[in-house]
Design a protein around this motif. Sequence first.
Motif, PDB file in Angstrom:
ATOM      1  N   HIS A  58      37.798 -37.397  -5.275  1.00  0.00           N
ATOM      2  CA  HIS A  58      37.161 -39.035  -6.944  1.00  0.00           C
ATOM      3  C   HIS A  58      37.276 -38.398  -7.753  1.00  0.00           C
ATOM      4  CE1 HIS A  58      37.015 -39.892  -2.642  1.00  0.00           C
ATOM      5  NE2 HIS A  58      36.657 -38.986  -1.983  1.00  0.00           N
ATOM      6  N   ILE A  59      37.243 -37.368  -7.861  1.00  0.00           N
ATOM      7  CA  ILE A  59      36.473 -36.870  -9.529  1.00  0.00           C
ATOM      8  C   ILE A  59      37.898 -37.022 -10.388  1.00  0.00           C
ATOM      9  CG2 ILE A  59      36.621 -34.565 -11.103  1.00  0.00           C
ATOM     10  CD1 ILE A  59      34.149 -33.719  -8.889  1.00  0.00           C
ATOM     11  N   ASP A  60      39.481 -36.405  -9.910  1.00  0.00           N
ATOM     12  CA  ASP A  60      40.340 -37.369 -10.297  1.00  0.00           C
ATOM     13  C   ASP A  60      40.114 -38.754 -10.566  1.00  0.00           C
ATOM     14  OD1 ASP A  60      40.955 -34.156 -10.352  1.00  0.00           O
ATOM     15  OD2 ASP A  60      42.145 -34.092  -7.991  1.00  0.00           O
ATOM     16  N   ALA A  61      40.085 -39.292  -9.023  1.00  0.00           N
ATOM     17  CA  ALA A  61      40.571 -40.850  -9.629  1.00  0.00           C
ATOM     18  C   ALA A  61      39.813 -41.403 -11.030  1.00  0.00           C
ATOM     19  CB  ALA A  61      39.905 -41.411  -8.236  1.00  0.00           C
ATOM     20  N   LEU A  62      38.345 -40.751 -10.533  1.00  0.00           N
ATOM     21  CA  LEU A  62      37.354 -41.135 -11.666  1.00  0.00           C
ATOM     22  C   LEU A  62      38.148 -41.101 -13.886  1.00  0.00           C
ATOM     23  CD1 LEU A  62      35.145 -41.988 -13.538  1.00  0.00           C
ATOM     24  CD2 LEU A  62      33.577 -40.264 -13.360  1.00  0.00           C
ATOM     25  N   THR A  63      38.144 -39.390 -13.292  1.00  0.00           N
ATOM     26  CA  THR A  63      38.660 -38.473 -14.367  1.00  0.00           C
ATOM     27  C   THR A  63      39.953 -39.869 -15.290  1.00  0.00           C
ATOM     28  OG1 THR A  63      38.370 -36.748 -14.215  1.00  0.00           O
ATOM     29  CG2 THR A  63      39.988 -36.841 -15.702  1.00  0.00           C
ATOM     30  N   GLY A  64      41.383 -40.074 -14.077  1.00  0.00           N
ATOM     31  CA  GLY A  64      42.322 -40.633 -14.107  1.00  0.00           C
ATOM     32  C   GLY A  64      42.035 -42.249 -14.778  1.00  0.00           C
ATOM     33  N   HIS A  65      41.026 -43.371 -14.139  1.00  0.00           N
ATOM     34  CA  HIS A  65      40.713 -44.283 -14.818  1.00  0.00           C
ATOM     35  C   HIS A  65      39.949 -44.558 -15.733  1.00  0.00           C
ATOM     36  CE1 HIS A  65      42.566 -45.021 -11.134  1.00  0.00           C
ATOM     37  NE2 HIS A  65      41.396 -44.634 -10.209  1.00  0.00           N
ATOM     38  N   ALA A  66      39.217 -43.808 -16.143  1.00  0.00           N
ATOM     39  CA  ALA A  66      38.309 -43.568 -17.653  1.00  0.00           C
ATOM     40  C   ALA A  66      38.951 -43.484 -18.743  1.00  0.00           C
ATOM     41  CB  ALA A  66      37.045 -42.967 -16.842  1.00  0.00           C
TER      42      ALA A  66
END
Length: 851
Positions: free
Chosen positions: A393-401
């Motif tokens: 979920h940290i990877d996802a937030l970092t990738g999306h933002a």
Amino acid sequence: MSGDNARVIQLPPEALLPAAEVDAPPGLDDLPVRPGPFVGRTRELDCLDAVLTASGQVVVQAVAGLGGIGKSTLAAHWAATRARGHAPIRWISADSPAGVQQGLADLATALQPALAQALPLEALAERASQWLATHTGWLLILDNVNDPADIAPLLARATTGRILITSRLATAWHHATTVVRLDVLDPAESLDLLTRTLTAHGPRDLDGAADLCAELGHLPLAIEQVAAYLAQNPLTTPRAYLHLLSQYPADMYRQGAATTPAERTIARIWRLTLDRLTALQPLAADLLCVLAWYAPENIPATVLDGLAGPPALNHAIGLLNAYSMITADPASDTLAVHRLVQALARTPDPDDPHRTPAAIDQARNQAATQLSEACPAWNVPAAWPTWRTLLAHIDALTGHAAEATDTDTTANIHDHTGAFLDNQGQTARAISYFQRALTSRVRVLGADHPHTLSSRNNLAYAYRHAGDLGRAIELWERDLTHSVRVLGADHRGTLTSRLNLAGAYEEAGDLGRAIPLYEQNLAAMMRVLGADHPDTLTASSNLAGGYRSAGDLGRAIPLYEQNLAAMMRVLSADHPDTLTSRNNLADAYREAGDLGRAGPLFERNLEARLRVLGADHPDTLTSRNNLAGAYEAAGDLGRAIPLFEQTFEDRLRVLGANHPSTLTSRGNLAGAYEAAGDLGRAIPLFEQTFEDRLRVLGANHPDTLTSRGILAGAYLSAGDPDRAIPLNEETLEDRLRVLGADHPSTLTSRNNLAGAYQEAGDLGRAIPLFEQTLEDTVRVLGPHHPSTLSSRLNLAGAYEAAGDPGRAIPLYEQILADMTRVLGTGHPVTVEVRLMLAAAFASRDGGAEQP
């Protein structure tokens, strides 16, 4: 009828029959036309087939799922192809009470057309309800039910026949015989659906089609919408559409083909659901927008703690689950969201009240806050399972933002994530997080803010662990300059920066710059913090380590002894820093050949860590590894090998196969097997360790280069110089390029290559390399460093092997004097050198024995 505008309607006699006596004429079916191919769903169709209508009873089935998942398409296809013997088949759009009433009225009119002119809408609906209650064999499809209350009166009266419900509601059908929870298509089915539609009128370029289906999350409506768009735009390939989707997501989500109804686009369908959810509980739509920034699956419900009061939060989660916007798994206490729902909810659209740019920014920042508060301490083993769950979920937030939207909160997440990854040996990933944190903090807080200095320090540490000392030193030099200017020369942050820079110099082999910094730091800490402050004690230990790296055990060991005594007095015997200090002293004793004092300290440390930290703590595993190493150095392989084996197995289980400490354990075990003469077990382990380090750490990492050199040494021990020499040559070349000509490891590689040439009988290449290595080692490390003594010994042996004892003897004599002074006359190495000197004299004098 009476009055001026009265109208007289003459009904045929059959229109006055009771509903029970009205037969359904043929041709009453009114299934909607569903253009396009139908793929997959065999299991769901079979499930609808499986329920047989019992005489005199109604069978109610429900198909539930996310908007766009294909519920209506499935129902229509089943009714058209597999609803055996049902007549009539009627389709009612049941999204509202008015829709249900209209659908029933249409049924009454279809049964008796003359009634349409005679009865109002309400009476027609009542007539149809009577008919359904008194007949069997019919199939009624109630499509898109938003509220079970809208169809409750109908279900109560229609006690025969069969009813099929489609709804986004997944949890409201307790009375249904069967509930089919519809999921997305599998990848092959979604690709088939896209391909059939796209190639219906001829061949098309399908490059990127599978990737496009995956990006759309295999959602049938999305596949249909995109396929229709591509069909009418023959110059646009699936790959090109993916590019458009990444550049203009808001536009593409609401665009279909010219014939696609506006209300059937992805954006419109989900907006209607969110409108309803907002009316029921405003928090539900906000919550969905927060969840949109995480990975689609296995979202821990605990991440949402504190977002709202428990009653409101539970209600919002329940509504989202009921309307199939999320899937809640009570067994794992996790949530899942379709990736396309997430993508839409992250995409700003000023025309959608749920997705205004301000709302998107607020949701993203809230998602970061929730994650930040959920992150536990990164260096506590008990918290590692939580970290592994949160990483996706940290990877996802970092990738999306976008990076430009990062805040100090996201930088804090990135810093802590980088620290966890670095601790787990995933240094490359750690570096990317530390870089992002540093970039964000420079932009948000400025280059001189303490948080920025901390981020720069963290990034430097990761570079150091990755073996990139050039970049690590550059960052720490800059960090020290900033700290001195901003915080002052004696600030604790400055002292830490100086300590880190000294450590990097030491690891780079630049002891001429490292030791003065260690000495300067210790003096400053004693002045500022006092002699007994824990940071001062740490600085003392680091200085001892610098002396030890310089080969000056005469200064290192007393300082380690003093440090341990102070740690025990100030911090207690079982404090983690005390245990580290005892380990350092034991290791220095081992290096000095004093195994009688080293072994008991290692044993005591292992016992303490087992008791204080537990058997699986990484520091406990390190202690067991070090004790095994002490046993090996003492020649007690019977005790060393089982400990190395146990440590390797435990690290494999606790840390994973790719953790650097696990790779170190495999290498250590291989070394013990080699020492025991068991090259059959040693060499495969050395080979595997080298391959794993090459894969995990990269070709230029110092540990990878070390593994290659050790593997070459094992081949040489096995009498295979043909495999050893190329590996040694490659290792020397890489160390020259990565570490530089004067790094101690580079000098070791040159020495190893010379030894391989000697073993192969090529003294013409071996002796010049040994001579160069000795000259460089004296210059870089000093004449009395242990590595210098080894180089001198190797050169003496090469001279003797070349039949030149006259040049070997002075070297042996010098080595013996140094060994006697440093290690004592009885040390095994001193004794061995004395024997070598005697043999050289014998060789020179034709067998005469020297005193």
